[in-house]
Design a protein around this motif. Structure first.
Motif, PDB file in Angstrom:
ATOM      1  N   GLY A 199       0.755  -1.244  -0.057  1.00 21.45           N
ATOM      2  CA  GLY A 199       0.220  -0.195  -0.059  1.00 21.45           C
ATOM      3  C   GLY A 199       0.870   1.218   0.014  1.00 21.45           C
ATOM      4  O   GLY A 199       1.930   1.279   0.512  1.00 21.45           O
ATOM      5  N   PHE A 200       0.033   2.464  -0.588  1.00 25.78           N
ATOM      6  CA  PHE A 200       0.850   3.513  -0.723  1.00 25.78           C
ATOM      7  C   PHE A 200      -0.009   4.641   0.281  1.00 25.78           C
ATOM      8  O   PHE A 200      -0.977   4.850  -0.129  1.00 25.78           O
ATOM      9  CB  PHE A 200       0.901   4.181  -2.020  1.00 25.78           C
ATOM     10  CG  PHE A 200       1.792   5.312  -2.303  1.00 25.78           C
ATOM     11  CD1 PHE A 200       1.701   6.222  -1.673  1.00 25.78           C
ATOM     12  CD2 PHE A 200       2.415   5.183  -3.483  1.00 25.78           C
ATOM     13  CE1 PHE A 200       2.874   7.450  -1.810  1.00 25.78           C
ATOM     14  CE2 PHE A 200       3.468   6.066  -3.856  1.00 25.78           C
ATOM     15  CZ  PHE A 200       3.641   7.277  -3.118  1.00 25.78           C
ATOM     16  N   LYS A 201       0.441   4.689   1.433  1.00 21.78           N
ATOM     17  CA  LYS A 201      -0.153   5.557   2.405  1.00 21.78           C
ATOM     18  C   LYS A 201      -0.374   6.826   1.937  1.00 21.78           C
ATOM     19  O   LYS A 201       0.435   7.468   1.021  1.00 21.78           O
ATOM     20  CB  LYS A 201       0.678   5.455   3.869  1.00 21.78           C
ATOM     21  CG  LYS A 201       0.913   4.094   4.488  1.00 21.78           C
ATOM     22  CD  LYS A 201       1.554   4.388   5.782  1.00 21.78           C
ATOM     23  CE  LYS A 201       1.794   2.933   6.104  1.00 21.78           C
ATOM     24  NZ  LYS A 201       2.813   2.938   7.685  1.00 21.78           N
ATOM     25  N   ASP A 202      -1.396   7.736   2.731  1.00 21.36           N
ATOM     26  CA  ASP A 202      -1.802   9.243   2.332  1.00 21.36           C
ATOM     27  C   ASP A 202      -0.340  10.100   2.452  1.00 21.36           C
ATOM     28  O   ASP A 202       0.293   9.714   3.367  1.00 21.36           O
ATOM     29  CB  ASP A 202      -2.816   9.563   3.173  1.00 21.36           C
ATOM     30  CG  ASP A 202      -4.177   8.966   2.603  1.00 21.36           C
ATOM     31  OD1 ASP A 202      -4.167   8.398   1.602  1.00 21.36           O
ATOM     32  OD2 ASP A 202      -5.100   9.246   3.516  1.00 21.36           O
ATOM     33  N   GLN A 203      -0.191  10.897   1.458  1.00 25.00           N
ATOM     34  CA  GLN A 203       1.014  11.863   1.796  1.00 25.00           C
ATOM     35  C   GLN A 203       0.506  12.932   2.665  1.00 25.00           C
ATOM     36  O   GLN A 203      -0.529  13.366   2.499  1.00 25.00           O
ATOM     37  CB  GLN A 203       1.307  12.312   0.325  1.00 25.00           C
ATOM     38  CG  GLN A 203       1.861  11.349  -0.589  1.00 25.00           C
ATOM     39  CD  GLN A 203       2.206  11.981  -1.846  1.00 25.00           C
ATOM     40  OE1 GLN A 203       1.583  12.458  -2.538  1.00 25.00           O
ATOM     41  NE2 GLN A 203       3.195  11.444  -2.727  1.00 25.00           N
TER      42      GLN A 203
END
Length: 283
Positions: A199-203
């Motif tokens: 997953g790519f967490k919220d920036q």
């Protein structure tokens, strides 16, 4: 130098700009790859007899590549390099590196300061980060000289899971399409095909940007600006006409007409410059 926001299409083109990029409609090799037993390094997984290979990073990203045209080398626990091994004018490679507790523009400054003594030679832009549809990235490009080595350098950095994910692209162009196009295709496919298995967490760097900004009372030209978390948005003028936009750190882009609009945010206030006029909005 002025930054510009890239549309999603422009982002894909610009990834291998140094290589006389030719657009390709490649199918993600991961769709056909059949993973077998891992090699001595847990980060490498061998794919099928069609020469598709997969590299899996402990930092949560993975890429696939064709072993007939690319080879990989693990640099350390947080970085790997992928080098084109077909015919080319020189070294053509992509390094992908994770740097913890860093910010994208900080990382890019440190890197590009080694490229040239004149930072004005470096082109700057922003856009959707590779492998995503809603995360933001920053580009730095030093175009190849027409003479000499024809070395070109590109870097792409984005906030990623508590740090920065950095692509560093080194290229040498021959000036011959039959050589340069296969190189650019291979590099483009690798970068655009990156996946984020964990997953790519919220920036977080844009946390306070998103929201609806309503025009100040003396703003007779516009009603509101909506900035969505995925960097899309809508600008509504006083007559109710809506314009689709993308937003970055310093510019809004009218995606309907491909026009850039300077803006700035301070707290709950947004200022947008159109022509010589500044228009005020507030959340």
């Amino acid at each position: 130098m002025k930054k510009s926001i890239r549309s999603i299409v422009a982002v894909l083109i610009a990834l291998t700009m140094m290589l006389a990029f030719a657009a390709c409609n490649s199918k993600n090799a991961a769709d056909t790859a059949k993973t077998t037993k891992a090699t001595e390094s847990d980060q490498f997984e061998t794919a099928t007899d069609n020469d598709a290979m997969e590299y899996v990073s402990p930092d949560g990203w993975r890429v696939t590549y064709d072993a007939k045209t690319m080879e990989s080398m693990e640099i350390d626990d947080h970085a790997a390099q992928f080098t084109y091994i077909g015919e080319s004018a020189g070294t053509n490679s992509v390094e992908i590196r994770y740097l913890k507790d860093k910010q994208p523009e900080e990382v890019l400054y440190d890197l590009t300061s080694t490229w040239t003594n004149d930072q004005d030679d470096i082109e700057r832009s922003e856009g959707i980060f590779p492998g995503t549809t809603d995360k933001w990235g920053f580009w730095r490009e030093l175009p190849a000289d027409e003479d000499g080595s024809r070395l070109g350098q590109t870097a792409i950095a984005g906030e990623y899971n508590g740090g920065v994910l950095l692509f560093t692209i080194t290229s040498h162009m021959s000036g011959k399409d039959e050589i340069d196009i296969p190189v650019s295709d291979a590099i483009s496919e690798l970068i655009n095909g990156i996946q984020y298995k964990d997953g790519f967490k919220d920036q977080k760097m844009f946390d306070y940007y998103a929201g609806t900004y309503k025009a100040a009372k003396d703003n007779k030209a516009y009603k509101s600006i909506v900035l969505n978390k995925d960097h899309s948005g809508v600008l509504t003028d006083a007559k109710g006409k809506k314009t689709n936009i993308m937003w970055g750190s310093i510019e809004l882009t009218d995606t309907d007409n491909n026009k850039d609009i300077e803006y700035t945010i301070e707290g709950d206030d947004l200022m947008m410059k159109v022509g010589n006029n500044w228009f005020e909005f507030s959340k």
